[in-house]
Design a protein around this motif. Sequence first.
Motif: not given
Length: 369
Positions: A193-221
């Motif tokens: 995705i990142n190398s062939e014209g797509g894009v990955t995005i996140t509001e979480f800072f580098p170094g932050q791993g998966p937490k249960p409460w992250h995914f509802p926040r991802r879903n709203r985005i």
Amino acid sequence: MNSQLHLQNNDVTAWLTLASAQRVSPKLWLEALKRLQLSPFALANDSKTLPEDVKPLTGQISQPLIDAALRWCQASSNRHIITLSSPYYPQLLKQLDSPPLVLFATGDKQLLQKPQLAIVGSRRASLQGKRIANDIAFGLSSSGIAVTSGLAMGIDSAAHQGAMSGSTGTVAVMGTGPDKIYPTKNSKLYDLINSEGGVTITEFFPGQGPKPWHFPRRNRIIAALSLGTLVVEAKIKSGTLITANLAADMGREVFAVPGSIFHAYSEGCHWLIQQGAKLVTNINDILVEIGVQPAQISLQVDEQNEKSTANSLATDKLLASVDYDITAIDVIAQRNAISVSQAMASLLEYELRGLVAAVPGGYVKLRGK
């Protein structure tokens, strides 16, 4: 030019500084900026002169997070920090009550300005569900619509793969920091995705791993970025339906693909249709609803296909040796006069592009010649 660049860097650092206060909602910062009539830079740097009710907010600022973000961004020209004031920040996302102050993006940030349609569904999707998601995503991407999803297994992965085979691409919204891929099985898809014209995005800072409460926040985005959300397969109690409900609450279109009444993963889609979601059997059901007519597309689908890597791959002998029914890996290897290990390595590229799928007993063709 140097002074302009300096101002841009100050702006990025200022928004990063505010966003690093992880326990402070963006809404509170935006209210403070409006009430005090300050720039983000002034609010982030003049803490001594701020009113007493604002000082607790600045006390939450994390310098280690700021430093980690800047190091991450400086490590590659393909990485971007997109602030709320950036021209690349998606306008639809600003409609959230508490929009992210910064987005960490890898890949083509210009894709965030394209019209987007979310495709979401079960992680444990059926082969048929993944085929549907893949084909609809390919059709949307070939029609100028970026496909947005959450980089999860199942329907999400199939949607990303189908969109990458089209002409527009895909937006993957992560529930982790930009350097933490979850699930790790999708590392190759993330790189593609990142190398062939797509894009990955996140509001979480580098170094932050998966937490249960992250995914509802991802879903709203995901819901906020998109003109509408298509659900392919989902159980009644699932994060997928939460995303669909978020989209409906935002006034966005909700679409659902019907399925067998005997299949548990059809229950969520049927419930959505009962609640008023648009029933989808092909991409025209979506394009008409969001105001994009197939006749308005500047390129014909055949012309777009010729420009896509997927189509050039589709002429390959190896792909031609995979049937639409399950084809054993040793049969594929025999048809191409190569070893099983060579066949598996080559088929991985097709799998990442959504042209074949690995299933128990071998591979099946999803699209191609």
